[in-house]
Design an enzyme around this catalytic site. Structure first.
Site, mmCIF file in Angstrom:
data_model
loop_
_atom_site.group_PDB
_atom_site.id
_atom_site.type_symbol
_atom_site.label_atom_id
_atom_site.label_comp_id
_atom_site.label_asym_id
_atom_site.label_seq_id
_atom_site.Cartn_x
_atom_site.Cartn_y
_atom_site.Cartn_z
ATOM 1 N N TYR A 171 -52.162 -36.149 21.369
ATOM 2 C CA TYR A 171 -51.138 -36.985 21.988
ATOM 3 C C TYR A 171 -50.662 -36.403 23.320
ATOM 4 C CZ TYR A 171 -46.660 -39.104 23.072
ATOM 5 O OH TYR A 171 -45.639 -39.725 23.735
ATOM 6 N N HIS A 226 -42.178 -43.757 35.034
ATOM 7 C CA HIS A 226 -40.939 -43.344 34.376
ATOM 8 C C HIS A 226 -39.826 -43.020 35.379
ATOM 9 C CE1 HIS A 226 -43.404 -43.432 30.907
ATOM 10 N NE2 HIS A 226 -42.643 -42.669 30.136
ATOM 11 N N ASN A 265 -40.406 -34.239 29.650
ATOM 12 C CA ASN A 265 -40.011 -34.408 28.256
ATOM 13 C C ASN A 265 -39.048 -33.303 27.846
ATOM 14 O OD1 ASN A 265 -39.934 -35.565 25.765
ATOM 15 N ND2 ASN A 265 -42.126 -35.402 25.349
ATOM 16 N N TYR A 306 7.794 -29.864 21.488
ATOM 17 C CA TYR A 306 6.446 -29.515 21.051
ATOM 18 C C TYR A 306 5.525 -29.172 22.220
ATOM 19 C CZ TYR A 306 7.608 -31.469 16.429
ATOM 20 O OH TYR A 306 8.162 -31.732 15.212
ATOM 21 N N ARG A 322 6.516 -25.505 22.727
ATOM 22 C CA ARG A 322 6.483 -24.657 21.539
ATOM 23 C C ARG A 322 5.107 -24.629 20.879
ATOM 24 N NH1 ARG A 322 9.463 -26.573 16.333
ATOM 25 N NH2 ARG A 322 10.445 -27.922 17.888
ATOM 26 N N PHE A 369 -37.266 -32.989 21.524
ATOM 27 C CA PHE A 369 -36.762 -33.665 22.720
ATOM 28 C C PHE A 369 -35.501 -34.479 22.440
ATOM 29 C CE2 PHE A 369 -40.193 -36.149 20.723
ATOM 30 C CZ PHE A 369 -39.433 -37.203 20.236
ATOM 31 N N GLU A 386 -39.457 -45.280 19.675
ATOM 32 C CA GLU A 386 -38.299 -44.385 19.875
ATOM 33 C C GLU A 386 -37.079 -45.153 19.368
ATOM 34 O OE1 GLU A 386 -38.685 -43.690 24.048
ATOM 35 O OE2 GLU A 386 -40.622 -42.709 23.806
#
Length: 654
Positions: free
Chosen positions: A164, A194, A307, A395, A398, A444, A529
């Protein structure tokens, strides 16, 4: 022979300058000749000698006088743009995000180097690399691992194995086998297709961090990158040749594909690049001007470059470092506010906090004691109300150890995850040279840093939430016993009225930004994905939350210092007087209304540069040493728990 790269319309032209005593006007006409030489109808331009134009630097856009000589105003390999008068096609340069960087304009090439091995980089190291404080070198051990990993990849290609991302397509096309003759084209196509991000580019500092982190991850030796390509990346980093990387487009699994593709695209000599010398220009010209060649991708190298979770993690590193810095300084600012509001220090008694021993809570209480302890640092302000009838404070004063404390522990949690991610192999498939095989996995996926940064945003926001309430108390005369909005002649002057509104608006904005992005997931890549982290947005909004927190605390610091003016001639403790002096060295007291935004920005800059922490830290360290014996260093090389990272990998090469 000296040469200048000239940008005309949408083209870049290299103009050799045999005689550097020629003028800028000659350079412009020479560039125009080259531009029109092969254009039909001279590119639509009239006779060159009748063209009016201006020449300006690409970096900074400074106009050059047409009568100046080239040798007087330009250097070899300089970049300029030529804008033709009245020409709608003349260049419009890409701008960096406004306001993100004050370092870019003063960038100086560093002398020191940081060695990367893929295992020991810290978030502080990464931020310093982003600031341009170091160049990069690979350790010999890392180079050896990279070589062995690449040898296995070359063997796989040579033996025509189906693996792959090496000899197949990607995602939905994982079962499509690619011929050996097209493996180079496969990787180039991957990066180009991409590179689909949108939005403003990352600032040069953040792009440096992104590039440095990708180099560090590849240096682990599990990605199959060649040493030649990794060395080219190091050279680009050291020359500060930085790709145009849009900030939007990653879903955080399979890694930060879009931004890392844009990063790789520039290294291939395509798209845009930035350098201190050129500003934004075509990548091939930027690389050429620095004596560098575009990267030629080998099998699997495109995938190795894109990646991983490096955008989430690099932005996350900046977020945790800035969060840590502002959290420390928030304690100092709150202590100053407590003094102005004439609060008591009893709530910070160590015995109280030993009964609830969260690390952050104990640490914050100690800082308050170190700044306010009357035995250590007498305070005339504290003495003036020693016998008042108030039993306890609100508060917001404190409970600072409890509220600020959990923020510190949250930052520590997030920082631990980010530092683990910084030195993690997040590629796919992983290349195990020692086993002689590649294995597909899911490193990834950005869920770890995404969740940590969502948590960081929620945690650090509380510093702004409680700070805004303290600013309200400072501005409200019924709560502070000070003039309304901390100004004389109220009505004629509005004082801090709208500064407090600004703080309130930022706190409200943070409430929306604190909604966790990592609870969302959208299936992508044709359902291959099918679960993603949305970590890119988690990182970007965490940074926005941190910046808003810094601004809110800057406003509180200004207000507290203004409150001191109305308590004079009484003085606060020595360390807090030093903080007051620091602020007053930059911002003068508020006598009557004036333009306030510059005061807020100047104080914000003090916090970003950690100047407030640097002023108070010696007093905090001294108190810790005297009252907590076990914290004393046992040797001259011991480091304080709150000191910067040790200078282990930093060297200067002569």
């Amino acid at each position: 022979m000296p040469r200048v790269t000239v940008h005309i319309r949408d083209e870049w032209l290299t103009v050799p300058c045999k005689d550097t005593t020629c003028t800028i006007q000659w350079l412009g006409f020479e560039a125009l000749k080259r531009y029109t030489k092969n254009k039909p109808d001279n590119g639509g331009l009239k006779s060159i000698k009748d063209i009016s134009f201006v020449v300006r630097r690409c970096q900074g856009h400074g106009l050059l006088d047409s009568d100046d000589t080239i040798e007087d105003v330009l250097e070899d390999n300089d970049f300029v743009e030529l804008a033709i008068e009245g020409d709608s096609m003349s260049p419009d340069f890409i701008q960096c995000q406004p306001g993100v960087s004050h370092l870019t304009a003063v960038y100086r090439e560093p002398d020191d180097y940081l060695f990367l091995d893929g295992n020991s980089l810290s978030s502080l190291d990464l931020v310093n690399l982003g600031k341009g404080l170091y160049k990069i070198k690979l350790t010999p051990e890392a180079e050896l691992k990279v070589v062995k990993s690449r040898e296995l990849l070359d063997t796989i290609v040579k033996e025509n194995r189906v693996v792959y991302g090496i000899t197949t397509g990607f995602g939905k096309f994982a079962r499509t086998v690619i011929p050996v003759s097209k493996l180079k084209e496969l990787q180039e196509n991957l990066v180009r297709s991409h590179s689909a991000g949108v939005g403003s580019p990352l600032s040069p500092e953040r792009t440096r961090m992104l590039l440095a982190l990708r180099i560090n991850v590849l240096a682990k030796g599990y990605s199959g990158i060649s040493l030649e390509t990794l060395t080219a990346m190091v050279q680009a980093f050291n020359a500060s040749c930085l790709s145009f990387v849009p900030e939007k487009g990653t879903v955080g699994a399979s890694g930060d594909l879009a931004p890392l593709s844009h990063l790789a695209l520039g290294l291939m000599g395509e798209g845009k690049m930035w350098s201190p010398k050129s500003g934004w220009a075509d990548a091939k010209y930027v690389l050429e001007a620095h004596g560098l060649k575009p990267v030629t991708l080998k099998p699997k190298e495109g995938l190795a470059l894109i990646n991983g979770t490096q955008m989430i993690t690099s932005l996350g590193a900046e977020a945790v470092e800035r969060a840590e810095a502002i959290a420390r300084q928030a304690d100092i600012i709150a202590a100053l506010t407590l003094e102005v509001l004439k609060g008591t220090t009893k709530a910070f008694d160590s015995d109280i906090h030993e009964l609830r021993p969260h690390p952050g809570q104990s640490q914050v209480a100690l800082r308050f004691r170190s700044l306010l302890d009357s035995d250590h640092h007498p305070s005339e302000i504290a003495e003036s109300h020693r016998f008042c009838d108030r039993v306890q404070d609100a508060y917001t004063m404190r409970c600072c150890p409890q509220v600020h404390g959990v923020v510190n522990d949250t930052i520590d949690f997030a920082k631990n995850i980010i530092n683990t991610e910084i030195n993690s192999a997040t590629d796919n498939p992983m290349v195990f040279a020692e086993r002689g095989e590649t294995i597909s996995g899911g490193n990834f996926h950005g869920e770890y840093p995404a969740k940590a940064l969502d948590y960081l945003a929620i945690g650090v926001h509380e510093l702004a939430s409680i700070s805004e309430r303290r600013t309200e108390r400072l501005c409200n005369p019924s709560l502070s016993e000070l003039p309304a909005f901390l100004v004389s002649e109220g009505g004629l002057n509005s004082g801090f009225m709208i500064a407090h509104c600004t703080a309130a608006s930022l706190v409200s904005e943070n409430k929306v930004l604190c909604h966790p992005s990592s609870v969302d997931s959208l299936s992508t890549s044709a359902a291959t994905e099918d679960h993603v982290s949305m970590g890119g947005w988690a990182a970007r909004k965490a940074l926005r939350v941190v910046e808003n927190v810094e601004q809110v605390l800057a406003i509180e610091l200004l207000a507290a210092c203004q409150g001191i003016e109305f308590l004079r001639p009484l003085r606060t403790t020595t360390p807090l007087e030093k903080v007051y002096d620091l602020v007053r060295s930059t911002v003068k007291p508020w006598i009557k209304d004036r333009f306030m935004a510059p005061d807020i920005e100047a104080t914000h800059r003090l916090l970003i540069d950690q100047k407030v922490w640097q002023v108070a830290k010696p007093y905090i360290d001294k108190y810790r040493m005297e009252y907590i014996p076990e914290s004393r260093p046992t040797s001259p090389t011991a480091f304080s728990l709150e000191s910067p990272a040790s200078p282990r990998k930093r060297v200067r090469l002569e």
